[in-house]
Design a protein around this motif. Structure first.
Motif, PDB file in Angstrom:
ATOM      1  N   UNK A 344       0.812  -1.218   0.000  1.00  0.00           N
ATOM      2  CA  UNK A 344       0.000   0.000   0.000  1.00  0.00           C
ATOM      3  C   UNK A 344       0.848   1.272   0.000  1.00  0.00           C
ATOM      4  N   UNK A 345       2.138   1.126   0.241  1.00  0.00           N
ATOM      5  CA  UNK A 345       3.010   2.295   0.221  1.00  0.00           C
ATOM      6  C   UNK A 345       3.062   2.839  -1.211  1.00  0.00           C
ATOM      7  N   UNK A 346       2.841   4.118  -1.345  1.00  0.00           N
ATOM      8  CA  UNK A 346       2.814   4.731  -2.671  1.00  0.00           C
ATOM      9  C   UNK A 346       1.421   4.865  -3.246  1.00  0.00           C
ATOM     10  N   UNK A 347       0.438   4.234  -2.598  1.00  0.00           N
ATOM     11  CA  UNK A 347      -0.952   4.396  -3.048  1.00  0.00           C
ATOM     12  C   UNK A 347      -1.331   5.875  -2.913  1.00  0.00           C
ATOM     13  N   UNK A 348      -1.966   6.468  -3.926  1.00  0.00           N
ATOM     14  CA  UNK A 348      -2.252   7.914  -3.890  1.00  0.00           C
ATOM     15  C   UNK A 348      -3.131   8.355  -2.732  1.00  0.00           C
ATOM     16  N   UNK A 349      -3.898   7.422  -2.148  1.00  0.00           N
ATOM     17  CA  UNK A 349      -4.781   7.797  -1.046  1.00  0.00           C
ATOM     18  C   UNK A 349      -4.346   7.180   0.288  1.00  0.00           C
ATOM     19  N   UNK A 350      -3.127   6.683   0.353  1.00  0.00           N
ATOM     20  CA  UNK A 350      -2.576   6.165   1.604  1.00  0.00           C
ATOM     21  C   UNK A 350      -1.427   7.072   2.021  1.00  0.00           C
ATOM     22  N   UNK A 351      -1.645   7.805   3.082  1.00  0.00           N
ATOM     23  CA  UNK A 351      -0.645   8.762   3.551  1.00  0.00           C
ATOM     24  C   UNK A 351       0.518   8.070   4.227  1.00  0.00           C
ATOM     25  N   UNK A 365      -5.669   9.543   3.155  1.00  0.00           N
ATOM     26  CA  UNK A 365      -5.694  10.993   2.953  1.00  0.00           C
ATOM     27  C   UNK A 365      -5.981  11.304   1.490  1.00  0.00           C
ATOM     28  N   UNK A 366      -6.362  12.543   1.205  1.00  0.00           N
ATOM     29  CA  UNK A 366      -6.654  12.948  -0.177  1.00  0.00           C
ATOM     30  C   UNK A 366      -5.389  12.854  -1.023  1.00  0.00           C
ATOM     31  N   UNK A 367      -4.270  13.261  -0.432  1.00  0.00           N
ATOM     32  CA  UNK A 367      -2.960  13.129  -1.064  1.00  0.00           C
ATOM     33  C   UNK A 367      -1.939  13.238   0.060  1.00  0.00           C
ATOM     34  N   UNK A 368      -0.658  13.375  -0.288  1.00  0.00           N
ATOM     35  CA  UNK A 368       0.387  13.400   0.728  1.00  0.00           C
ATOM     36  C   UNK A 368       0.338  14.651   1.601  1.00  0.00           C
ATOM     37  N   UNK A 397     -10.904   7.318  13.097  1.00  0.00           N
ATOM     38  CA  UNK A 397     -10.966   8.404  12.123  1.00  0.00           C
ATOM     39  C   UNK A 397     -10.727   7.846  10.732  1.00  0.00           C
ATOM     40  N   UNK A 398      -9.718   8.362  10.047  1.00  0.00           N
ATOM     41  CA  UNK A 398      -9.371   7.867   8.707  1.00  0.00           C
ATOM     42  C   UNK A 398      -8.163   6.937   8.737  1.00  0.00           C
ATOM     43  N   UNK A 399      -7.943   6.326   9.877  1.00  0.00           N
ATOM     44  CA  UNK A 399      -6.914   5.283   9.995  1.00  0.00           C
ATOM     45  C   UNK A 399      -7.615   3.930  10.072  1.00  0.00           C
TER      46      UNK A 399
END
Length: 431
Positions: A344-351, A365-368, A397-399
């Motif tokens: 999942x590292x590098x996924x555009x919506x995974x901070x 997240x929406x992005x980094x 939350x969003x985790x």
């Protein structure tokens, strides 16, 4: 008709914890009827993998025959008797077992009934210890920002999560809070204020409720060294990390730390019954000894302290650790989880992804650079998508939090990650 009634009665009579009830009223509740292994079954016959170990407590899976039998055997003798003025075999044997597996130097066990009260006990013991030891000015506590130690007022006072704790600020006692991982900050604070400090309180290595935030390697050992240098007690809250969750029996072992107080709960009974314990060092215990009329005794207790059923199942649970090489399984599944979560590292919506043992947090997240607005409820949406695929998760939350039962198999863990990945793709792909 029964299902309809239960849903109606739930909304009519129940107040759920950590839940906005106005939102809950618009959801279709999952009513659990039974469990077997890592699976939960609801009243409609649907199966869901228990991806958060029923709030981080389940070890072997549900309905384990050995743990079931331990409760049945004890139930045939007695279900409960007070621990105020009486004692019983399961509690005595469990105390001995806990001291045997705990970090060296801990010698005494004080029972309570949940993680928050285990911490509450440690706070009150630390406070009273210094009063008895002739240092009455040592009354304050140091804790960590973003820390979470439970919901009783003492534990909230040393908590550091504004979302949970800000509302009750005027009810709380004051202390100091430091940034986890900032070596200089805590050293400067202890050097200046140690004469007023009773103890440092912290979750070792991982701050669970904050979203699986990891501390830098060596920070725990550094804090322990400072506490010893400045004569400040150390309280480790291992309610979430204890009993193998990080690959060691207790997280403090990773850095060779033996605290003055060790607080445990959650997995102590394998996820069966409420039970907690605060372990203390002998010098702490001995300060409370004296004549009756000196009133040095620790005036604290709970009606269900050391409940025999809970102690019996806790003993059976801990006996299985060695027989089944549970820690070996945790280490194997930890390596598997590490490989899976890296995808999942590098996924555009995974901070960010964070992991320690079989504890993991996937931050969306929406992005980094920008988080989602809270009202979007992205974490909840991903977990709802997982439910459709047969996995029960609860976000912070969003985790997305992954805390599976410690005895989970390789095949089951692979399924869990497949569902999580598919659910993230489904929800974020609609943006």
């Amino acid at each position: 008709m029964l299902l309809t009634d239960l849903k109606k009665w739930d909304q009519q009579f129940v107040w759920h914890p950590f839940t906005q009830q106005a939102e809950w009223a618009g959801r279709d509740p999952i009513i659990i009827e039974s469990g077997k292994g890592v699976w939960l079954k609801d009243i409609q016959g649907r199966k869901f993998m228990d991806g958060n170990s029923s709030l981080w407590v389940n070890v072997w899976g549900h309905n384990h025959p050995v743990l079931n039998q331990a409760i049945k055997k004890q139930l045939s003798k007695i279900a409960h008797c007070t621990y105020l003025g009486l004692t019983h075999e399961p509690a005595i044997r469990l105390a001995k077992k806990l001291i045997e597996i705990a970090p060296k130097g801990l010698t005494r066990v004080f029972y309570s009934d949940n993680g928050s009260t285990a911490v509450e006990v440690a706070l009150k013991m630390a406070y009273q210890y210094w009063q008895l030891a002739g240092h009455p000015a040592k009354t304050k506590f140091v804790s960590m920002k973003e820390g979470y130690h439970g919901d009783t007022l003492g534990s909230v006072s040393v908590g550091g999560m504004a979302l949970f704790h800000q509302r009750f600020k005027k009810l709380l006692f004051k202390g100091w809070q430091v940034t986890p991982g900032d070596y200089d900050e805590i050293e400067a604070l202890l050097k200046k204020n140690h004469r007023q400090m009773a103890a440092v309180v912290m979750e070792p290595l991982v701050q669970g409720a904050a979203g699986m935030l990891l501390m830098p390697r060596g920070y725990l050992a550094h804090v322990a060294k400072l506490c010893k240098k400045y004569q400040v007690l150390l309280i480790l809250d291992e309610v979430a990390t204890g009993f193998g969750r990080t690959g060691r029996m207790f997280a403090g072992e990773h850095e060779g730390v033996s605290p003055d107080f060790l607080c445990v709960a959650k997995s102590i009974t394998g996820g069966y019954l409420p039970l907690a314990a605060t372990l203390a060092k002998e010098r702490i215990y001995r300060a409370f000894l004296g004549r009756y009329d000196e009133f040095k005794a620790f005036f604290h207790g709970h009606t269900y302290t050391a409940n025999p059923l809970a102690c019996a199942v806790a003993l059976a649970n801990l006996d299985l650790y060695k027989k089944e090489d549970l820690l070996g399984n945790v280490r194997s599944r930890t390596r598997q989880m590490s490989k899976s979560i890296r995808r999942l590292i590098g996924h555009p919506h995974v901070k960010e992804v964070r992991q320690m043992g079989l504890m993991a947090g996937i931050g969306l997240s929406r992005d980094k650079f920008a988080d989602y607005p809270p009202g979007w409820r992205m974490g909840l949406k991903v977990c709802d998508a997982a439910i459709k695929r047969g996995v029960w998760l609860r976000p912070l939350g969003d985790v997305i939090v992954l805390m599976p039962p410690l005895a989970i198999t390789a095949k089951e863990l692979a399924f869990l990650f497949q569902v999580v990945q598919e659910s993230i793709e489904e929800v974020t792909g609609k943006l």
